[in-house]
Design a protein around this motif. Structure first.
Motif, PDB file in Angstrom:
ATOM      1  N   MET A   1       0.616  -1.271  -0.018  1.00 30.47           N
ATOM      2  CA  MET A   1      -0.233  -0.263  -0.253  1.00 30.47           C
ATOM      3  C   MET A   1       1.227   0.907   0.331  1.00 30.47           C
ATOM      4  O   MET A   1       0.211   2.293  -0.533  1.00 30.47           O
ATOM      5  CB  MET A   1      -0.764  -0.057   0.853  1.00 30.47           C
ATOM      6  N   ARG A   2       1.765   1.037   0.995  1.00 31.20           N
ATOM      7  CA  ARG A   2       2.606   2.292   0.976  1.00 31.20           C
ATOM      8  C   ARG A   2       3.529   2.519  -0.333  1.00 31.20           C
ATOM      9  O   ARG A   2       3.405   3.697  -0.827  1.00 31.20           O
ATOM     10  CB  ARG A   2       4.070   2.319   1.616  1.00 31.20           C
ATOM     11  N   THR A   3       3.365   1.642  -1.293  1.00 32.97           N
ATOM     12  CA  THR A   3       4.583   1.417  -2.530  1.00 32.97           C
ATOM     13  C   THR A   3       3.282   2.960  -3.417  1.00 32.97           C
ATOM     14  O   THR A   3       4.542   3.169  -3.848  1.00 32.97           O
ATOM     15  CB  THR A   3       4.502   0.512  -2.717  1.00 32.97           C
ATOM     16  N   TYR A   4       1.852   2.187  -3.042  1.00 30.34           N
ATOM     17  CA  TYR A   4       0.993   2.857  -3.970  1.00 30.34           C
ATOM     18  C   TYR A   4       0.670   4.261  -4.207  1.00 30.34           C
ATOM     19  O   TYR A   4       0.899   5.150  -4.819  1.00 30.34           O
ATOM     20  CB  TYR A   4      -0.338   1.886  -3.763  1.00 30.34           C
ATOM     21  N   LEU A   5       1.232   4.552  -2.789  1.00 32.22           N
ATOM     22  CA  LEU A   5       0.851   5.929  -2.190  1.00 32.22           C
ATOM     23  C   LEU A   5       1.468   6.256  -3.032  1.00 32.22           C
ATOM     24  O   LEU A   5       1.701   7.558  -3.175  1.00 32.22           O
ATOM     25  CB  LEU A   5       0.190   5.988  -0.734  1.00 32.22           C
ATOM     26  N   SER A   6       3.165   6.047  -2.726  1.00 31.22           N
ATOM     27  CA  SER A   6       4.410   7.043  -3.008  1.00 31.22           C
ATOM     28  C   SER A   6       4.409   6.831  -4.281  1.00 31.22           C
ATOM     29  O   SER A   6       4.477   7.728  -4.938  1.00 31.22           O
ATOM     30  CB  SER A   6       5.676   6.271  -2.431  1.00 31.22           C
ATOM     31  N   LEU A   7       4.095   5.726  -5.337  1.00 34.03           N
ATOM     32  CA  LEU A   7       4.409   5.965  -6.774  1.00 34.03           C
ATOM     33  C   LEU A   7       2.826   6.890  -7.101  1.00 34.03           C
ATOM     34  O   LEU A   7       3.001   8.019  -7.957  1.00 34.03           O
ATOM     35  CB  LEU A   7       3.123   4.453  -7.525  1.00 34.03           C
ATOM     36  N   LEU A   8       1.525   7.209  -6.236  1.00 31.32           N
ATOM     37  CA  LEU A   8       1.192   7.844  -6.677  1.00 31.32           C
ATOM     38  C   LEU A   8       0.818   9.775  -6.147  1.00 31.32           C
ATOM     39  O   LEU A   8       1.060  10.356  -7.144  1.00 31.32           O
ATOM     40  CB  LEU A   8      -0.296   7.738  -5.812  1.00 31.32           C
ATOM     41  N   TRP A   9       1.843  10.344  -5.444  1.00 30.74           N
ATOM     42  CA  TRP A   9       2.117  10.970  -4.506  1.00 30.74           C
ATOM     43  C   TRP A   9       3.201  11.177  -6.091  1.00 30.74           C
ATOM     44  O   TRP A   9       3.378  12.836  -6.341  1.00 30.74           O
ATOM     45  CB  TRP A   9       2.848  10.601  -3.311  1.00 30.74           C
ATOM     46  N   THR A  10       4.273  10.887  -6.488  1.00 31.81           N
ATOM     47  CA  THR A  10       5.533  10.909  -7.261  1.00 31.81           C
ATOM     48  C   THR A  10       4.894  11.596  -9.258  1.00 31.81           C
ATOM     49  O   THR A  10       4.831  12.417  -9.627  1.00 31.81           O
ATOM     50  CB  THR A  10       6.086   9.791  -7.728  1.00 31.81           C
ATOM     51  N   LEU A  11       3.474  11.087  -9.268  1.00 35.68           N
ATOM     52  CA  LEU A  11       2.188  11.087 -10.024  1.00 35.68           C
ATOM     53  C   LEU A  11       2.076  12.562 -10.089  1.00 35.68           C
ATOM     54  O   LEU A  11       2.092  13.433 -11.337  1.00 35.68           O
ATOM     55  CB  LEU A  11       1.965  10.277 -10.766  1.00 35.68           C
TER      56      LEU A  11
END
Length: 64
Positions: free
Chosen positions: A1-11
């Protein structure tokens, strides 16, 4: 989940940066909405004028 949020924030950050580089990027959407509103106003005006002309034409007595 943390990886997903990190990717979303980067985008999101990348998208914000690209918008900062191109401040006119949203202008086309605003123009399209403005033109659409003007077209709707023109259509409504035409409908009102056409209705008034039709009513006036129907009220004319030709005496036939």
């Amino acid at each position: 989940m943390r990886t997903y949020l990190s990717l979303l924030w980067t985008l999101v950050r990348v998208r914000i940066e690209s918008l900062k580089e191109q401040p006119e990027a949203g202008y086309t959407t605003e123009a399209v909405v403005g033109i659409a509103l003007l077209v709707l106003i023109a259509i409504a005006t035409f409908a009102v004028i056409a209705a008034k002309v039709a009513n006036k034409a129907e009220s004319i007595d030709l005496g036939l």
